[in-house]
Design an enzyme around this catalytic site. Structure first.
Site, PDB file in Angstrom:
ATOM      1  N   LYS A  72       2.682  -6.126  25.903  1.00 13.95           N
ATOM      2  CA  LYS A  72       2.973  -6.293  27.080  1.00 13.95           C
ATOM      3  C   LYS A  72       2.181  -6.638  28.276  1.00 13.95           C
ATOM      4  O   LYS A  72       2.502  -7.411  29.120  1.00 13.95           O
ATOM      5  CB  LYS A  72       4.161  -4.998  27.402  1.00 13.95           C
ATOM      6  CG  LYS A  72       5.409  -4.969  26.645  1.00 13.95           C
ATOM      7  CD  LYS A  72       6.328  -3.893  27.193  1.00 13.95           C
ATOM      8  CE  LYS A  72       7.606  -4.014  26.486  1.00 13.95           C
ATOM      9  NZ  LYS A  72       7.512  -3.553  25.028  1.00 13.95           N
TER      10      LYS A  72
HETATM   11  C1  LIG Z   1       8.498  -3.639  23.961  1.00 16.14           C
HETATM   12  C2  LIG Z   1       7.906  -3.672  22.465  1.00 16.14           C
HETATM   13  C3  LIG Z   1       8.569  -4.317  21.344  1.00 16.14           C
HETATM   14  C4  LIG Z   1       9.871  -5.184  21.751  1.00 16.14           C
HETATM   15  O1  LIG Z   1       9.537  -6.455  22.413  1.00 16.14           O
HETATM   16  P1  LIG Z   1      10.858  -7.363  22.898  1.00 16.14           P
HETATM   17  O2  LIG Z   1      10.231  -8.289  23.846  1.00 16.14           O
HETATM   18  O3  LIG Z   1      11.829  -6.346  23.322  1.00 16.14           O
HETATM   19  O4  LIG Z   1      11.183  -7.918  21.401  1.00 16.14           O
HETATM   20  C5  LIG Z   1       7.717  -4.401  20.083  1.00 16.14           C
HETATM   21  N1  LIG Z   1       6.657  -3.605  20.079  1.00 16.14           N
HETATM   22  C6  LIG Z   1       6.248  -2.935  21.027  1.00 16.14           C
HETATM   23  C7  LIG Z   1       4.905  -2.001  20.686  1.00 16.14           C
HETATM   24  C8  LIG Z   1       6.703  -3.100  22.363  1.00 16.14           C
HETATM   25  O5  LIG Z   1       5.942  -2.138  23.277  1.00 16.14           O
END
Ligand SMILES: *Cc1c(COP(=O)(O)O)cnc(C)c1O
Length: 465
Positions: A112
Site C-alpha cells: 500500500k
Molecule cells: C491490502 C492488502 C492486500 C489486498 O489488496 P487489494 O487491493 O484489496 O486486493 C493484500 N496483501 C496485503 C499485505 C495487503 O496489505
C-alpha cells in the site's frame, strides 16, 4: 483527463476532484474517460528508467490538466525517496520463469505504500493550490491505517484520524500507527470491533453537515489515484522480464480487487499480459466468481492473511463496467441486486470475456503454511502469508511455462512473524528502520464505542476544515 463514474450518473470530473472525492456521488467508482495508450516503442523506451522516472511517465497521461502535472517527477522522486531498496520494487527469482516482485520496501512494509506515498503528496499539492484542507477518517484492522498515516504525517493541509479496534490488531500493526509522532495524526482505539469502527466511519460520511464542516475525505482503495499509482509496478515488473516483446502473467493475492485491477489498467494501456491469476485465502468470493460467474457474499472468516479477509470486492465494479461495454446503468442494476440479495450473476458474454484474461485459485491456512515452508526450503526466501497465497495461485494456474510469471509479494514477512515462524522455524526480523519499533512511545486515545464521542474528538482535534 476526464473521469466518469461506473454507474453513469455522476458528473464527469478532472483528476484533482476525483482525488478529493474518492467515491462518485451516484455510488459508483471513477475511471478515466479513455485509456491512455503506450506503443511497443514507448514501452521499449521506458526499459532503462529508474522507478520514480517510470512512475512519472506512467502517471502523466492520467493527470493532464491537474496541478500535479507540472513537476510530476519531483513528486514521484520524493514519494519513493524513503524506500529502503534502491530498486524500490526489486524482483527475486524463485524458479525458471517464476519471479517474486517485492512490494514491501516502503515505510510500513506492505504494498500500500507504493500508492499512498505518492497519493499523500498529491493531496498536499492539490489542497495547497486550492487553499483548502481536508480531514481524513478511516478504520483499519491492519495495513491500511499505518500506510495512510505514513503518507500524510506532517502534511500541512491534512488531518488524519484512524480508528482501530482496541486490542484487536497485531502488536506490529498497532505500533506502526501509534508510534508516529506528528501533530496532524490521531489514533483512536475504539472499545469495539473492526466492524464498529467501520460503521462509525460510514456514519460520519453519511452525516452531510459533519462531512461538509470537516471536509471529510477517504484514502481507501476505491480512490482512483491509488489504482493509478499501482499501475507503475506492473509495467516495471513486466519490462524487467521481457515485455513488451513477450507476454507475461501476474499472480496477485487480492481482497478488494484493487491491486489486480491496476494490472488490468496496465494491460489496457498496451502491456501484453497473458493472464491475471487472482489468489484468495478461505474468503474466496473472487475465486468462486471466476469458477461460476456468480458473485455471492458470505461471512468473513479470520485467516493468516488478514488483509484479504473481506466479504465484498468493491473494486470489482470497475472490471464489471469495462466488461459490460461501459454501460453504467447495467452496472447500477447489478449493484442494486447485490445490495438486496447478496448475490448477482454477470451476463454470459461479459463473464466469458473476463475468463480470457482472469483466473482464480484459493489457499487455506494449512496450505499457506505449507507454501511458506516450501519456498523457504527451495530458495531460502521467507515470504509472508499473503504472498504465499499468490505463489500458490500462480502455480495452480498451470500456464505455458515459457510465459514469465510474476507474483506480487504484498507484505514483508516480518509483518506476520508468527505464521512465518510456524512454517519455517525462522523468526523474520524487522528491517533496520523499524528494529526499535517495540521501544518507541505509543500515542493513542481510547474512546468508547460511541459515535458522538468519536465525532466530538474529531471536531475538536482537526485544525480547521
Ligand atoms: C491490502 C492488502 C492486500 C489486498 O489488496 P487489494 O487491493 O484489496 O486486493 C493484500 N496483501 C496485503 C499485505 C495487503 O496489505
Amino acid at each position: 483527463m476526464r473521469y466518469i463514474s461506473t454507474r453513469g450518473r455522476a458528473p464527469e470530473l478532472g483528476f484533482d476532484d476525483v482525488l478529493l472525492a474518492g467515491l462518485a456521488n451516484d455510488g459508483g467508482l471513477y475511471l478515466p474517460a479513455a485509456w491512455p495508450q503506450f506503443s511497443k516503442a514507448d514501452f521499449a523506451a521506458m526499459a532503462g528508467l529508474d522507478y520514480p522516472a517510470l512512475a512519472a511517465r506512467v502517471i502523466a497521461p492520467f493527470v493532464v490538466g491537474s496541478v500535479i502535472e507540472k513537476d510530476l517527477e519531483d513528486l514521484t522522486r520524493q514519494a519513493y525517496s524513503s524506500f529502503t531498496h534502491k530498486a524500490v520494487a526489486p524482483l527475486k527469482q524463485l524458479g525458471a520463469n517464476d519471479w517474486l516482485v517485492e512490494l514491501f520496501h516502503g515505510p510500513t512494509l506492505a504494498f500500500k505504500d507504493y500508492a499512498l506515498q505518492a497519493v499523500g503528496l498529491m493531496f498536499d499539492r492539490v489542497l495547497q493550490a486550492r487553499g483548502s484542507r481536508i480531514t481524513i477518517v478511516g478504520a483499519t484492522s491492519g495495513d491500511t491505517g499505518s500506510a495512510a498515516i505514513e503518507a500524510t504525517k506532517n502534511r500541512a493541509a491534512v488531518d488524519i484520524f484512524i480508528l482501530h479496534p482496541e486490542g484487536r490488531t497485531s502488536d506490529v500493526q498497532r505500533r506502526q500507527m501509534t508510534t508516529v509522532s506528528a501533530n496532524n495524526v490521531h489514533n483512536i482505539a475504539v472499545k469495539g470491533t473492526f466492524d464498529d469502527c467501520q460503521d462509525m466511519v460510514k456514519a460520519m460520511f453519511a452525516d452531510a453537515s459533519f462531512r461538509a464542516d470537516m471536509n471529510l475525505s477517504a484514502v481507501n482503495s476505491i480512490n482512483w489515484a491509488r489504482i493509478m499509482a499501482q499501475v507503475v509496478y506492473y509495467i516495471w515488473a513486466g519490462l524487467a522480464v521481457g515485455a513488451p516483446h513477450r507476454p507475461v502473467a501476474f499472480s496477485v493475492p487480492t481482497g478488494n480487487f484493487g491491486n489486480v485491477f491496476a494490472g488490468y489498467v496496465a494491460h489496457r494501456m498496451g502491456l501484453p499480459v497473458a493472464k491475471f491469476i487472482v489468489g484468495s485465502n478461505s474468503n474466496d468470493i473472487l475465486t468462486r466468481f471466476f469458477e461460476t460467474g456468480a458473485m455471492t457474499m458470505e461471512g468473513v472468516q479470520p485467516t493468516l492473511s488478514p488483509s484479504m479477509d473481506i466479504q465484498v470486492s468493491s473494486n470489482f465494479e470497475r472490471l464489471l463496467f469495462e466488461s459490460l461495454g461501459r454501460d453504467g446503468a447495467a452496472v447500477a442494476r447489478l449493484m442494486d441486486q447485490s445490495k438486496q440479495s447478496g448475490s448477482y450473476t454477470v451476463p454470459d458474454a461479459a463473464y466469458k470475456e473476463m475468463l480470457k484474461l482472469f483466473t482464480g485459485a484459493r489457499l487455506d491456512d494449512a496450505g499457506t503454511k505449507r507454501v511458506i515452508g516450501e519456498v523457504y526450503a527451495g530458495t531460502g526466501e521467507l515470504i509472508d502469508p499473503h504472498s504465499a497465497v499468490g505463489v500458490h495461485a500462480g502455480r495452480a494456474a498451470r500456464l505455458d511455462p515459457a510465459i514469465p510469471r510474476l507474483t506480487l509479494a504484498t507484505a514483508h514477512p516480518a509483518k506476520f512473524p508468527a505464521a512465518v515462524e510456524a512454517a519455517t522455524g525462522v523468526h523474520p526480523p524487522l528491517p533496520p528502520q523499524l528494529a526499535d519499533l517495540f521501544e518507541r512511545t505509543e500515542r493513542f486515545t481510547t474512546l468508547p464505542n460511541d459515535l458522538d464521542d468519536v465525532k466530538k474528538f474529531v471536531r475538536s482535534h482537526a485544525r480547521k476544515a
